[in-house]
Write a protein that holds these residues in place. Structure first.
Motif, mmCIF file in Angstrom:
data_model
loop_
_atom_site.group_PDB
_atom_site.id
_atom_site.type_symbol
_atom_site.label_atom_id
_atom_site.label_comp_id
_atom_site.label_asym_id
_atom_site.label_seq_id
_atom_site.Cartn_x
_atom_site.Cartn_y
_atom_site.Cartn_z
ATOM 1 N N LYS A 7 -4.781 7.883 -11.154
ATOM 2 C CA LYS A 7 -6.404 6.942 -10.354
ATOM 3 C C LYS A 7 -7.194 6.386 -11.246
ATOM 4 O O LYS A 7 -7.950 6.100 -11.595
ATOM 5 N N ILE A 23 -8.870 0.385 -2.934
ATOM 6 C CA ILE A 23 -8.875 -0.146 -1.608
ATOM 7 C C ILE A 23 -8.447 1.774 -1.080
ATOM 8 O O ILE A 23 -8.889 2.484 -0.146
ATOM 9 N N ASP A 24 -6.916 1.915 -1.700
ATOM 10 C CA ASP A 24 -6.588 3.065 -0.858
ATOM 11 C C ASP A 24 -5.721 3.450 -2.642
ATOM 12 O O ASP A 24 -4.591 2.667 -3.171
ATOM 13 N N VAL A 26 -2.338 6.698 -2.360
ATOM 14 C CA VAL A 26 -1.027 7.084 -2.217
ATOM 15 C C VAL A 26 0.593 7.406 -2.238
ATOM 16 O O VAL A 26 1.098 6.884 -2.933
ATOM 17 N N THR A 36 -3.424 -0.066 -3.302
ATOM 18 C CA THR A 36 -3.876 -1.347 -2.633
ATOM 19 C C THR A 36 -5.732 -1.664 -3.102
ATOM 20 O O THR A 36 -5.652 -0.566 -3.386
ATOM 21 N N PRO A 73 -4.848 -5.590 0.296
ATOM 22 C CA PRO A 73 -4.727 -5.016 2.323
ATOM 23 C C PRO A 73 -4.354 -6.495 2.758
ATOM 24 O O PRO A 73 -4.144 -8.136 2.508
ATOM 25 N N HIS A 77 -4.648 -5.565 8.292
ATOM 26 C CA HIS A 77 -5.037 -3.965 8.192
ATOM 27 C C HIS A 77 -6.355 -3.549 8.254
ATOM 28 O O HIS A 77 -7.329 -5.056 8.378
ATOM 29 N N LYS A 80 -11.872 -1.088 5.017
ATOM 30 C CA LYS A 80 -12.130 0.453 4.669
ATOM 31 C C LYS A 80 -13.320 0.591 4.112
ATOM 32 O O LYS A 80 -13.750 1.398 4.050
#
Length: 153
Positions: A7, A23-24, A26, A36, A73, A77, A80
């Motif tokens: 991160k 955005i994301d 994982v 993302t 994205p 989807h 967010k």
């Protein structure tokens, strides 16, 4: 994989271009990293490559075995992040809350809520027939279960 390190590396790469935002992020059990990102004015492929290299170049493949995917994205989807709403002002959104579903043009966005506008046909107050009326819904972010941009061709 150290999620905090990944991160931090993504954030470091995003800091170079302030119009981009995360955005994301994982990381699966088998060390597949999926990042993302979105941007206020879209995200060119060159930026995805730059972010990917920033993460990839800071890990030793001999020590850490991982796969890395940096993408934007998909239109299918849901939204967010609040910045995604700002980017989509004047577009048609489908918004689901726990009580209702709305479909309208995203008119305004602020820190706590969004405002949708749409036209609806309703029975006339007096007599037969219908009349077109302007409708507005103010929806708090915390009440939104899902919001998607509607594609109009």
């Amino acid at each position: 994989m150290d999620q905090i390190k990944v991160k931090n590396l993504v954030d470091e790469a995003l800091a170079v271009n302030e119009s981009l935002y995360l955005i994301d992020l994982v990381i699966s059990e088998n060390n597949k990293i999926q990042v993302t990102v979105d941007g206020d004015n879209g995200v060119p492929l060159s930026e995805c490559i730059r972010i990917s290299r920033n993460v990839n170049d800071n890990f030793d493949r001999e020590i850490e075995d991982f796969s890395l995917e940096v993408s934007t994205p998909d239109i299918a989807h849901p939204l967010k992040v609040k910045r995604q709403y700002i980017k989509n002002i004047n577009r048609i959104l489908k918004v689901k809350t726990s009580e209702e579903e709305f479909e309208g043009t995203l008119a305004t966005v602020d820190e706590d809520k969004i405002v949708l506008n749409w036209k609806a046909r309703e029975p006339k107050p007096i007599g037969k027939g219908k009349v077109t009326v302007q409708k507005t819904a103010t929806i708090n972010y915390k009440d939104i279960k899902e919001a998607k941009v509607k594609i109009v061709f």
